[in-house]
Scaffold this motif. Structure first.
Motif, PDB file in Angstrom:
ATOM      1  N   LEU A 103     -42.565  28.828  -5.402  1.00 13.55           N
ATOM      2  CA  LEU A 103     -41.406  29.714  -5.554  1.00 13.55           C
ATOM      3  C   LEU A 103     -40.440  29.557  -4.386  1.00 13.55           C
ATOM      4  O   LEU A 103     -39.214  29.583  -4.562  1.00 13.55           O
ATOM      5  N   LEU A 104     -40.981  29.392  -3.188  1.00 14.52           N
ATOM      6  CA  LEU A 104     -40.134  29.246  -2.002  1.00 14.52           C
ATOM      7  C   LEU A 104     -39.371  27.927  -2.002  1.00 14.52           C
ATOM      8  O   LEU A 104     -38.345  27.796  -1.322  1.00 14.52           O
ATOM      9  N   LYS A 105     -39.846  26.933  -2.732  1.00 12.53           N
ATOM     10  CA  LYS A 105     -39.180  25.629  -2.795  1.00 12.53           C
ATOM     11  C   LYS A 105     -38.106  25.568  -3.874  1.00 12.53           C
ATOM     12  O   LYS A 105     -37.240  24.700  -3.840  1.00 12.53           O
ATOM     13  N   LEU A 106     -38.168  26.477  -4.843  1.00 12.76           N
ATOM     14  CA  LEU A 106     -37.197  26.452  -5.931  1.00 12.76           C
ATOM     15  C   LEU A 106     -35.847  26.980  -5.455  1.00 12.76           C
ATOM     16  O   LEU A 106     -35.778  27.835  -4.572  1.00 12.76           O
ATOM     17  N   ASN A 107     -34.787  26.486  -6.066  1.00  7.89           N
ATOM     18  CA  ASN A 107     -33.434  26.819  -5.619  1.00  7.89           C
ATOM     19  C   ASN A 107     -32.709  27.820  -6.510  1.00  7.89           C
ATOM     20  O   ASN A 107     -31.767  28.468  -6.057  1.00  7.89           O
ATOM     21  N   ASN A 108     -33.139  27.937  -7.743  1.00  4.87           N
ATOM     22  CA  ASN A 108     -32.427  28.823  -8.661  1.00  4.87           C
ATOM     23  C   ASN A 108     -33.339  29.181  -9.837  1.00  4.87           C
ATOM     24  O   ASN A 108     -34.436  28.641  -9.984  1.00  4.87           O
ATOM     25  N   LEU A 244     -24.972  28.972 -20.288  1.00  2.66           N
ATOM     26  CA  LEU A 244     -26.404  28.873 -19.993  1.00  2.66           C
ATOM     27  C   LEU A 244     -26.698  29.443 -18.613  1.00  2.66           C
ATOM     28  O   LEU A 244     -25.879  29.340 -17.693  1.00  2.66           O
ATOM     29  N   ILE A 245     -27.876  30.035 -18.472  1.00  2.00           N
ATOM     30  CA  ILE A 245     -28.268  30.634 -17.192  1.00  2.00           C
ATOM     31  C   ILE A 245     -28.662  29.537 -16.215  1.00  2.00           C
ATOM     32  O   ILE A 245     -29.584  28.762 -16.472  1.00  2.00           O
ATOM     33  N   TYR A 246     -27.958  29.492 -15.099  1.00  2.00           N
ATOM     34  CA  TYR A 246     -28.301  28.551 -14.020  1.00  2.00           C
ATOM     35  C   TYR A 246     -29.016  29.287 -12.894  1.00  2.00           C
ATOM     36  O   TYR A 246     -30.035  28.827 -12.397  1.00  2.00           O
ATOM     37  N   ASP A 247     -28.478  30.431 -12.497  1.00  2.00           N
ATOM     38  CA  ASP A 247     -29.091  31.218 -11.432  1.00  2.00           C
ATOM     39  C   ASP A 247     -28.752  32.683 -11.634  1.00  2.00           C
ATOM     40  O   ASP A 247     -27.840  33.033 -12.409  1.00  2.00           O
ATOM     41  N   THR A 248     -29.508  33.559 -10.944  1.00  4.49           N
ATOM     42  CA  THR A 248     -29.237  34.996 -10.983  1.00  4.49           C
ATOM     43  C   THR A 248     -29.385  35.575  -9.587  1.00  4.49           C
ATOM     44  O   THR A 248     -30.062  35.012  -8.729  1.00  4.49           O
ATOM     45  N   ASP A 249     -28.773  36.709  -9.366  1.00  2.00           N
ATOM     46  CA  ASP A 249     -28.926  37.413  -8.088  1.00  2.00           C
ATOM     47  C   ASP A 249     -30.384  37.820  -7.883  1.00  2.00           C
ATOM     48  O   ASP A 249     -30.883  37.810  -6.753  1.00  2.00           O
ATOM     49  N   GLU A 250     -31.053  38.174  -8.970  1.00  2.00           N
ATOM     50  CA  GLU A 250     -32.436  38.628  -8.835  1.00  2.00           C
ATOM     51  C   GLU A 250     -33.344  37.521  -8.322  1.00  2.00           C
ATOM     52  O   GLU A 250     -34.234  37.770  -7.509  1.00  2.00           O
ATOM     53  N   PHE A 251     -33.120  36.288  -8.782  1.00  2.00           N
ATOM     54  CA  PHE A 251     -33.927  35.182  -8.255  1.00  2.00           C
ATOM     55  C   PHE A 251     -33.753  35.073  -6.748  1.00  2.00           C
ATOM     56  O   PHE A 251     -34.739  34.939  -6.003  1.00  2.00           O
TER      57      PHE A 251
END
Length: 416
Positions: A103-108, A244-251
């Motif tokens: 999870l820490l390595k993921l960007n979005n 399409l969803i790329y990123d969210t504030d919650e992530f």
């Protein structure tokens, strides 16, 4: 050893031989039961559950939004585990795990969706079930899955249970299976409204890591260049369009929460290393620092409780294990260590309750049987004490530090 101070799983890997059973198919009911029974193993082998409920619920929400677009209607479950390795994996019939390290390595969020979609691809293609069908006779799998339902499982069945679990948690997929899981995952995440190019972002991260520190995920999920090209071609053929969803504030908020506990888990792993080297005073200082940095680091508290109980500092050990239990009660480790501390206090009936609960989570842990034997002996229930000493010795194959004591107690009780 990944599991907290507990003996390693008794994986008798050398006993497994590939057997071709042709058209024999593992019924879905048994697939689900087997997958569910190994959830506690997967949790303990990954240093426990990440204790923040917000993190767990977030990953579950993303996972379920994708799972509802899969063809198999299964009881999907999603878990964030504490391991700092970069990995994700699944079990037969629905359970999906992602590590804190990954999870820490993921960007979005689209990258998270890509990882979860890929694991759902393995489940929906029945890759785990096909492995079981190939490696084991169906009647053996029935026997293994029935272990959890038996009042008095035989030690040999428990050994087989651990053997299968070890192979499932270390299962390496073929290139064709990886390609199929990728293709299915791309379809699932797109149907859920995510940008499927997130999976390519994960691959890019892994390729960059591969130069210095190969992610554990790549050890079981091979990533040749042809696989990346296949995913690129699949996405080009689909021609994803629209919003399409790329990123969210919650992530990004969830990732911030994880980063805030990094120092605590760094201390935890330093303590774990010292513990394995039997430098208990150094280990204790690291674990103490870990809980100072993050109150809910329950695995560190369990190590503290175990060390203090061994040293005779029972009152502090009890406080630590009670806190750990209040944070994450429904796992093997909190119940086992709680039962151990209660045994050390001479509170045998209460210890039995906790250890019997631990045994339901993980039925082949030899130490659990030994301390249950001690509890039942102290309570005067000789038949149960004898049964648990016998099972403990069979599971440990006489190699545990308490084996000689168990043998002597068993001999004395059988001669009464």
């Amino acid at each position: 050893m990944k599991r907290l101070l507990l003996i390693p799983l008794l994986f008798v890997m050398s006993c497994a031989k590939a057997i071709d059973f042709g058209s024999l198919i593992l019924p879905e009911e048994e697939e689900l039961r087997i997958g569910k029974s190994y959830i506690p193993y997967a949790i303990e082998e990954s240093d426990g559950l990440y204790p923040d409920k917000r993190v767990q619920e977030y990953v579950k929400s993303v996972g379920m939004s994708i799972a509802k677009h899969t063809p198999r209607r299964l009881p999907y479950e999603f878990f964030v585990v504490n391991s700092d390795t970069v990995n994700a994996f699944a079990l037969p019939g629905g359970p999906v795990f992602i590590t804190r390290g990954l999870l820490l390595k993921l960007n979005n969020e689209s990258e998270l969706a890509g990882v979860l979609g890929h694991e759902l691809g393995h489940i929906n293609a029945r890759h785990h079930a096909k492995f079981l069908e190939k490696m084991y006779a169906i009647n053996l799998l029935y026997n293994i899955s029935s272990v959890l339902l038996a009042d008095k499982p035989y030690a040999q069945a428990l050994l087989q249970f651990g053997q299968v679990g070890g192979q499932l948690l270390a299962l390496k997929f073929s290139r064709d299976q990886e390609r199929q899981a990728d293709e299915l995952g791309v379809v699932y995440v797109l149907k859920a409204g995510y940008d499927p190019r997130g999976l390519l972002g994960v691959f890019e991260t892994f390729k960059n890591m591969e130069r210095t520190n190969v992610p554990e995920w790549l050890q079981t999920h091979p990533l040749p260049q042809s696989r990346i090209e296949d995913v690129q071609r699949e996405i080009e053929n689909i021609k994803p369009s629209g919003s399409l969803i790329y990123d969210t504030d919650e992530f990004q908020n969830i990732k911030k929460l994880l980063k805030q506990t990094e120092n605590s888990y760094r201390e935890f792993y330093a303590g774990k290393k010292a513990y394995q080297q039997k430098n208990y005073s150094i280990a204790l200082s690291h674990f103490m620092r870990a809980v100072e940095l993050y109150h809910d680091n329950y695995e560190a508290r369990l190590y503290i409780a175990y060390i203090l109980a061994k040293e005779g500092n029972i009152s502090q050990a009890l406080r630590q294990v009670q806190t750990a239990y209040s944070i994450v009660p429904e796992v093997f480790s909190t119940n086992y260590v709680y039962g151990f501390v209660l045994f050390k206090m001479g509170r045998y009936s209460e210890s039995v309750q906790r250890l019997e609960r631990a045994k339901k989570f993980i039925p082949d842990h030899a130490d659990t049987y030994y301390y249950l034997g001690r509890d039942y002996e102290a309570l005067g229930d000789i038949s149960k004490a004898v049964y648990h000493y016998k099972t403990a010795l069979e599971l440990s194959q006489g190699k545990a530090e308490w084996s000689k004591d168990a043998q002597e107690r068993l001999r004395r009780l059988q001669n009464m």
